[in-house]
Scaffold this active site. Structure first.
Site, short mmCIF file in Angstrom:
data_model
loop_
_atom_site.label_atom_id
_atom_site.label_comp_id
_atom_site.label_asym_id
_atom_site.label_seq_id
_atom_site.Cartn_x
_atom_site.Cartn_y
_atom_site.Cartn_z
CD GLU A 401 11.26 60.96 -3.24
OE1 GLU A 401 10.58 61.99 -3.42
OE2 GLU A 401 10.96 59.88 -3.75
CG ASP A 402 8.41 65.67 -2.67
OD1 ASP A 402 8.71 64.46 -2.60
OD2 ASP A 402 7.50 66.10 -3.40
CG ASP A 405 2.29 58.99 1.73
OD1 ASP A 405 2.04 58.47 2.82
OD2 ASP A 405 1.40 59.40 0.97
CG PHE A 454 -2.44 65.88 1.30
CD1 PHE A 454 -2.11 64.68 0.69
CD2 PHE A 454 -2.25 67.06 0.59
CE1 PHE A 454 -1.60 64.65 -0.59
CE2 PHE A 454 -1.73 67.04 -0.69
CZ PHE A 454 -1.41 65.83 -1.28
NE ARG A 467 3.84 71.50 -8.25
CZ ARG A 467 3.86 70.22 -7.95
NH1 ARG A 467 4.53 69.82 -6.88
NH2 ARG A 467 3.24 69.32 -8.68
P1 IMP Z 1 4.82 57.48 -1.79
O1 IMP Z 1 5.12 56.71 -3.03
O2 IMP Z 1 3.48 57.07 -1.21
O3 IMP Z 1 5.91 57.45 -0.77
O4 IMP Z 1 4.53 58.96 -2.25
C1 IMP Z 1 5.49 59.87 -2.46
C2 IMP Z 1 4.96 60.99 -3.30
O5 IMP Z 1 3.59 61.27 -3.03
C3 IMP Z 1 5.70 62.23 -2.99
O6 IMP Z 1 6.83 62.37 -3.80
C4 IMP Z 1 4.66 63.32 -3.22
O7 IMP Z 1 4.67 63.70 -4.56
C5 IMP Z 1 3.36 62.66 -2.93
N1 IMP Z 1 2.86 62.93 -1.57
C6 IMP Z 1 2.75 62.08 -0.53
N2 IMP Z 1 2.24 62.65 0.56
C7 IMP Z 1 2.04 63.95 0.22
C8 IMP Z 1 1.55 65.07 0.95
O8 IMP Z 1 1.18 65.03 2.13
N3 IMP Z 1 1.51 66.22 0.24
C9 IMP Z 1 1.87 66.33 -1.06
N4 IMP Z 1 2.34 65.31 -1.76
C10 IMP Z 1 2.42 64.11 -1.14
#
Ligand code: IMP
Length: 484
Positions: A401-402, A405, A454, A467
């Site tokens: 995963e990148d 959140d 963010f 990106r």
């Molecule tokens: P989650 O489902 O809230 O955990 O979100 C995960 C996804 O939200 C990641 O795979 C990212 O694509 C996007 N995301 C969450 N926070 C950020 C951020 O700070 N920058 C860019 N993308 C984010």
């Protein structure tokens, strides 16, 4: 009759049924019909109160949908798990509990005591597909419900079933009207039922949040529990009802999307709640958390904001490379002697995946998945836009995963991958924004922890941009639109 009273209730049952049938045909809104039926049932049976509880879409929880004579505190005593709460009714049986304070079938005995509930009569509400809910009758004194009482309650339940059926038909027709694309028809009875059972949210942000949870197939209950937070002697002087409860995470969520001065008051209540109920997990989403969350999925005030400049570099290229090297070394050691499948979700993971796979000293194969952050027109499901190309059955899978959140994406993906029966499944994330976690997910390998900001670069984007940056940075001040 063992109650020493004359047959008073029984004498009025025929008239009451006639009245209830009239209400059922009245054309009033669905929930008002249920409340009215509950009131007439309570009066006719000469009891303390009555509740119509319908099973939720997944048949896991009973949701009080109409009631009379019961306090808000009792109705919001907590989530009611259908299979734990008097399961006999779900099997189509009528049940009688004569002493609620001692009966093990009562899930919230303290709440029942506080409400002064002594006896309970429960009857099933049948639909075409089986039991769809329950009608529960409560008394303040010990009562042996007579066969006529039971017949009456069952007749009321049958009328409620007809009301429900009629509502399903009405809703199906409404949804079939080609009015707006956003409300495109979704004809399955499940959708219709879930719409009928949707609570009356007190704020549009709550409805949006519920949609978001549905999107990730995360079970939620709306305001299922009220916590007394202040008492004066025995009297409750202050209560607090969190907006949502996520049963799987055993976590309450409170949205504070309103004015700042109200937030201070809410924070005070949450502090009290945490002191009095230290075991309760509650997560507060403030206005900006919430706007960011929605913006991520294309909704809300930030969704149309302009792209801002980078304000700060958090991790430069060399720092990222060093850290990725450490992770790859650890992974290579942990999986020594075996082969792994790295699974990444496009597009954010592309830089991290490329570097990580080169630094792992084991045979690896790579899979990419695509996932859409927009629900379908009915607003209910995650769309996997690109699935796995090869089977992962019996293989060691490492989900890459990148950033994690809220944890909602990851939870959904892990469930999806688990259904493909890998031999093992672990998670490696470059960034962990732990502070914003709503869903607890186990992370096996973590690159960096980041604060509630963010971040962009090294694959991560803001509305498609950034990106290609070789570093990870934060955006400028929170972008705002004219409306905020
Ligand atoms: P989650 O489902 O809230 O955990 O979100 C995960 C996804 O939200 C990641 O795979 C990212 O694509 C996007 N995301 C969450 N926070 C950020 C951020 O700070 N920058 C860019 N993308 C984010």
């Amino acid at each position: 009759m063992g109650r020493g009273k004359l047959n008073a209730p029984e004498a009025g049952y025929c008239t009451a049924i006639k009245d209830i049938a009239t209400v059922a045909r009245s054309g009033l809104p669905f929930k008002r019909i249920l409340n009215s039926i509950a009131r007439r049932t309570t009066k006719a049976m000469q009891v303390a109160g009555c509740a119509v509880m319908l099973l939720d879409q997944r048949r896991e929880f009973l949701i009080p949908t109409g009631s009379y004579g019961l306090s808000d505190l009792y109705l919001r005593k907590g989530s009611i798990r259908a299979h734990r709460s008097i399961p006999a009714i779900l099997n189509g049986r009528t049940i009688i509990i004569s002493d609620a304070s001692r009966d093990p079938r009562i899930e919230y005995p303290q709440a029942a005591r506080d409400e002064g509930i002594v006896s309970v009569l429960g009857v099933p509400i049948f639909s075409k597909d089986g039991v769809t809910g329950e009608l529960r009758i409560y008394t303040h004194e010990k009562r042996r419900f007579s066969p006529s009482d039971r017949d009456f309650a069952n007749s009321v339940a049958a009328i409620i079933a007809l009301v429900l059926e009629k509502e399903v038909t009405i809703q199906s027709k409404v949804q079939a009207q080609p009015i707006a694309v956003q409300q495109a028809p979704s004809q399955s009875p499940q959708h219709v039922i879930s719409k009928i059972r949707t609570p009356d949210f007190s704020h549009p942000s709550e409805a949006e949040f519920a949609r978001l949870l549905d999107f990730y197939r995360i079970d939620w209950l709306y305001e299922p529990r009220t916590f007394p937070i202040k008492r004066d002697g025995g009297r409750i002087t202050e209560m607090f009802t969190p907006d949502f409860y996520l049963p799987e995470m055993d976590t309450y969520i409170e949205l504070t999307t309103m004015k700042q001065h109200l937030i201070t008051e809410k924070n005070r209540k949450i502090r009290l709640l945490r002191q009095l109920y230290p075991d309760i997990k509650i997560r507060l989403l403030n206005r900006s958390d919430y706007a960011k969350l929605l913006a991520k999925y294309g909704y809300g005030p930030l969704a149309s904001a302009k792209v801002q400049g980078i304000s700060r570099v958090l991790f430069n290229h060399a720092q990222i490379q060093r850290r990725v090297g450490v992770l790859a070394k650890r992974i290579s050691k942990d999986y020594a002697g075996s082969e792994i499948v790295l699974v990444g979700v496009l597009k954010g993971v592309l830089c991290f995946m490329a570097d990580l796979m080169q630094k792992i000293s084991l045979p690896v194969t790579v899979e990419f998945m695509g996932i859409s952050y927009f629900a379908d027109a009915a607003g209910e499901s995650v769309t996997i836009t690109k699935g796995l190309d090869t089977s992962i059955k019996g293989k060691n899978v490492l989900m890459v995963e990148d950033i994690v959140d809220t944890g909602m994406t990851l939870k959904y993906l892990l469930e999806h991958l688990t259904s493909h029966e890998p031999a093992s499944l672990k998670v490696c994330t470059l960034l962990d924004k732990r502070i914003r976690r709503i869903i607890d997910v186990k992370l096996d390998y973590i690159g960096f922890e980041v604060a509630d900001e963010f971040v962009v670069g090294y694959g991560l984007d803001y509305r498609g941009h950034y990106r290609n940056l070789p570093f990870i940075g934060t955006l400028g001040p929170t972008p705002v639109t004219e409306n905020t």
